[in-house]
Enzyme design. Structure first.
Site, PDB file in Angstrom:
ATOM      1  N   TYR A  57       0.653  -1.221   0.391  1.00  0.00           N
ATOM      2  CA  TYR A  57      -0.360  -0.735  -0.104  1.00  0.00           C
ATOM      3  C   TYR A  57       1.011   0.796  -0.093  1.00  0.00           C
ATOM      4  O   TYR A  57       1.759   1.824   0.673  1.00  0.00           O
ATOM      5  CB  TYR A  57      -1.246   0.330   0.958  1.00  0.00           C
ATOM      6  N   ARG A 215     -16.476  -0.333  -1.250  1.00  0.00           N
ATOM      7  CA  ARG A 215     -15.160   0.118  -1.434  1.00  0.00           C
ATOM      8  C   ARG A 215     -15.841   2.281  -1.524  1.00  0.00           C
ATOM      9  O   ARG A 215     -15.975   2.868  -3.135  1.00  0.00           O
ATOM     10  CB  ARG A 215     -14.736   0.603  -3.314  1.00  0.00           C
TER      11      ARG A 215
END
Length: 339
Positions: A57, A215
């Site tokens: 990430y 999301r």
């Protein structure tokens, strides 16, 4: 403020709601690291102490190769003062940029990835260490054996697996106890219910659903314009089927109105209810850049759906258009593509 503590598997106990750190990196739009630190502090203050990140990430540093690690470095800023409050999870296995789809699970890579994460996070031990994606041409038992060495050495406390099939999970548990499986699970992403969730319940492994809010789509706040500017634009579910999938959002909104709750709280309450129905400990990890949203999401822990409301949300999955694998074109990137 405190939240209930949930036992996952292998004796690992975490807050009933977790925090998905990926949202604090530039995946769904530009982020401010200082704001991210404030949000993490707000999460801990709200009792959300299960923090999830991964070595991949973040933004790769110029002139470097391999996983970015900048998300871990961001979280390290909070851990420096509040490590003892946190159940810390991170991951390895995606080698290089996530867009490349290259995975590694060999012993040397596992050990080096762990050392790199420990350094970036500024900690001596990782509470939950996940295999983010498996190397498909390498037996999963070999990767888990390498992970088990890290437990024996005190560098890792518990092991987890992400996006594994039921068969892969079973094989892994013959090598070492598995505390949790992380996979996408939400009102509109339910493929793991066919095999993975029942197997986890059978084996005493907890479930950590990522993207439990679709999301952001299930909250009803995400716009087509925002999607066009982020990685979500690669997914037909979010792009070409944006209008059609508003039907799912409408069902969530209706239930939220009945309960005087937010759509996010309803979506999370459904995940808890579904986990209970399968008899598997379930701790979702929604991500957000907003401290206010963290506090609101924590309210889902005490929200109860009626049987009728749960049934309406269950059927909303029938309205969904487009699959959930938005990151890569290969079907085998997610567990359902290998079952």
């Amino acid at each position: 403020m405190s939240l209930p503590i949930i036992p996952l598997g292998d004796g690992l106990e975490v807050s009933a709601l977790g925090f998905g750190g990926m949202a604090l990196s530039d995946v769904y739009g530009t982020t401010d690291p200082d704001e991210g630190v404030r949000t993490l502090h707000a999460a801990l203050d709200a009792g959300v102490t299960f923090i999830d990140t991964a070595d991949v990430y973040g933004t790769p540093r110029e002139g470097t190769s391999g996983p970015a690690g900048t998300n871990e470095e961001l979280i390290a800023r909070v851990l420096a003062d509040r490590r003892d409050e946190v159940q810390l999870a991170t991951k390895f296995g995606i080698a290089g940029s996530a867009a490349d789809g290259i995975t590694r699970g060999d012993r040397d890579y596992v050990r080096q990835a762990c050392e790199n994460s420990l350094r970036r996070l500024g900690v001596d031990t990782i509470d939950l260490y996940y295999m983010h994606r498996r190397q498909l041409d390498l037996p999963i038992a070999e990767t888990v054996a390498a992970m088990a060495e890290l437990v024996a050495e005190g560098k890792v406390r518990h092991l987890g697996l992400s996006e594994v099939t039921a068969t892969e999970l079973t094989e892994a548990t013959t090598v070492h106890p598995i505390a949790a499986v992380q996979s996408e699970w939400s009102i509109w992403s339910r493929d793991i219910e066919a095999n993975v969730v029942p197997r986890a319940a059978e084996l005493g492994v907890g479930l950590v659903p990522y993207s439990p809010l679709g999301r952001g789509f299930l909250t009803g706040t995400i716009t087509a314009e925002r999607i066009a500017q982020t990685a979500l634009s690669r997914s037909p579910r979010f792009s070409e089927h944006f209008d059609a999938n508003q039907g799912v959002v409408e069902v969530v909104r209706e239930v939220a109105g009945e309960l005087d709750a937010t759509a996010a709280q309803v979506a999370l309450a459904w995940v808890y209810a579904q986990g209970a129905a399968f008899g598997v400990p379930t701790v979702p990890i929604p991500g957000t850049r907003s401290a206010q949203r963290v506090v609101e999401n924590a309210g889902a822990v005490s929200l109860t759906l009626s049987d009728a409301q749960k049934a309406r949300l269950d059927t909303a999955a029938d309205l969904v258009r487009g699959g959930r694998n938005f990151s890569f074109s290969a079907d085998d990137w997610i567990s359902s593509g290998r079952e």
